[in-house]
Design a protein around this motif. Structure first.
Motif: not given
Length: 399
Positions: A251-253, A255-262
């Motif tokens: 998902h994005l975090d 301010d939707d600038q970074y991809i966060i992936q688990y």
């Protein structure tokens, strides 16, 4: 970071999916080969080496990469200063991520490997919050910059990532803002996987800038030489699935600038390719990107010309990569009078390519700007508070 690789100028295949047929997307004739380096004089900064950039778009998987990237030109073991941990906004985000990881995984006593740990702040937060053990790897790590609350040092390898140097298989892997610096991304993910124990699952956390936003906004200030690889959420997840991982959440975090992936590594488990619908949208955005960049660049040239015609003093807030790209990819050196940064290690140093001296906010009351361009919108409130505390109220505009 991985060990320096050879020039990728004539890559026969996409570094992510290995398909042929990538097409040119965006080019720059000469930009500084490092944007977070600390330079001691204006002249040294103006003479700092430059190189060309040629972004290519893989229509097969959506990955975007600099085909002219030469990692031998980038020395991460030199005097680089990439840390954002002097910002309360960024620190709050980092601590939120640590708490999130702690809720998802029981890491008490477990071994955590952080690849591309920078100055080590995030790994230390993780150790203190979760009770894990840790090992950081980064050529730019500076031992004297980091101590735990108890004064103990945290083990680090001050070098480029080499899986052969990892003596203990990790239970959890962290890699933040590093994958975008890697040319052969599939090989890099494979190298990380080679450190895993083969009989157990390993948790994986990656954080990477989101290219979709850059395409949508025409955000030319987010394209610079060190970033040779650009991902959307879909291209990011598909890369890991191709390399044998199970992507659990992306998902994005920020301010939707970074991809966060688990993700996790588990042998003999069925994997399904994700974000199948995204690729068609990314193709459309990529096709429109060159015109979008020209539009946004012209907007900023007009803005700066109007402010200079009024006799305004213009500053940019952010002496790191975004600021360097904003100045050098549009040749706006003369239009900007000041560069400001809260990172004390940047202050008094000079911006590669333009020679601007990086100022501390504390210097502004003696020579206040009329206009401040904020190089990341998420910091506007924090910057406004800093300026107001000095009774300064310039026009504040975010990119």
């Amino acid at each position: 970071m991985s060990a320096p690789a050879t020039v990728a100028a004539a890559q026969p295949a996409c570094p992510a999916c290995r398909a042929g047929g990538s097409v040119p997307l965006y080019s720059l004739p000469a930009i500084p080969v490092q944007s977070c380096i600390l330079l001691d004089t204006c002249e040294e900064a103006r003479r700092f080496p430059r190189s060309a950039l040629e972004l290519m778009f893989c229509g097969e998987c959506g990955f975007i990469y600099n085909a002219l990237f030469d990692e031998s030109l980038v020395d991460y073991a030199s005097t680089t200063e990439e840390s954002q941990h002097f910002s309360d906004t960024f620190n709050s985000f980092a601590r939120k991520l640590v708490a999130e990881i702690g809720e998802r995984y029981d890491l008490v006593g477990k071994q955590v490997l952080e690849v591309g740990c920078g100055k080590g702040d995030f790994l230390l937060y993780l150790i203190e919050h979760t009770g894990c053990r840790g090992l950081g790897v980064d050529p730019g790590y500076i031992p004297e910059r980091l101590l735990s609350k108890g004064g103990e040092t945290v083990p680090f390898i001050r070098d480029y990532f080499d899986p052969r140097a990892i003596a203990e298989a990790p239970d959890f892997v962290v890699c933040r803002h590093t994958l975008e610096h890697i040319g052969p991304v599939a090989e890099f993910v494979g190298d990380i996987a080679s450190t895993f124990g083969k009989t157990r699952e390993v948790g994986i956390f990656f954080e990477t800038p989101d290219m979709r936003r850059i395409l949508e906004e025409g955000a030319f200030w987010d394209i610079y030489y060190e970033h040779c690889s650009y991902f959307t959420a879909g291209t990011h997840a598909r890369l890991f699935e191709r390399e044998g991982m199970v992507v659990e959440d992306v998902h994005l975090d920020y301010d939707d600038q970074y991809i966060i992936q688990y993700a996790r590594y588990a042998e003999d488990e069925t994997r399904s390719m994700v974000f199948a619908d995204e690729l068609a949208e990314i193709r459309v955005l990529a096709a429109a990107f060159p015109a979008k960049v020209r539009e946004i660049q012209e907007k900023w040239r007009t803005f700066l010309a109007e402010r200079k015609a009024r006799g305004n003093k213009v500053a940019i807030w952010g002496g790191g990569s975004k600021g360097v790209a904003f100045l050098t990819s549009t040749d706006l050196t003369a239009e900007v009078d000041q560069v400001i940064d809260i990172n004390p290690y940047k202050q008094g140093k000079f911006v590669p390519g333009t020679g601007h001296e990086v100022l501390s906010p504390k210097q502004l009351p003696a020579d206040p700007p009329d206009v401040v361009i904020v190089m990341n919108p998420i910091y506007v409130s924090e910057i406004r508070e800093v300026l107001a505390s000095m009774d300064l109220h310039p026009e504040l505009v975010a990119v």
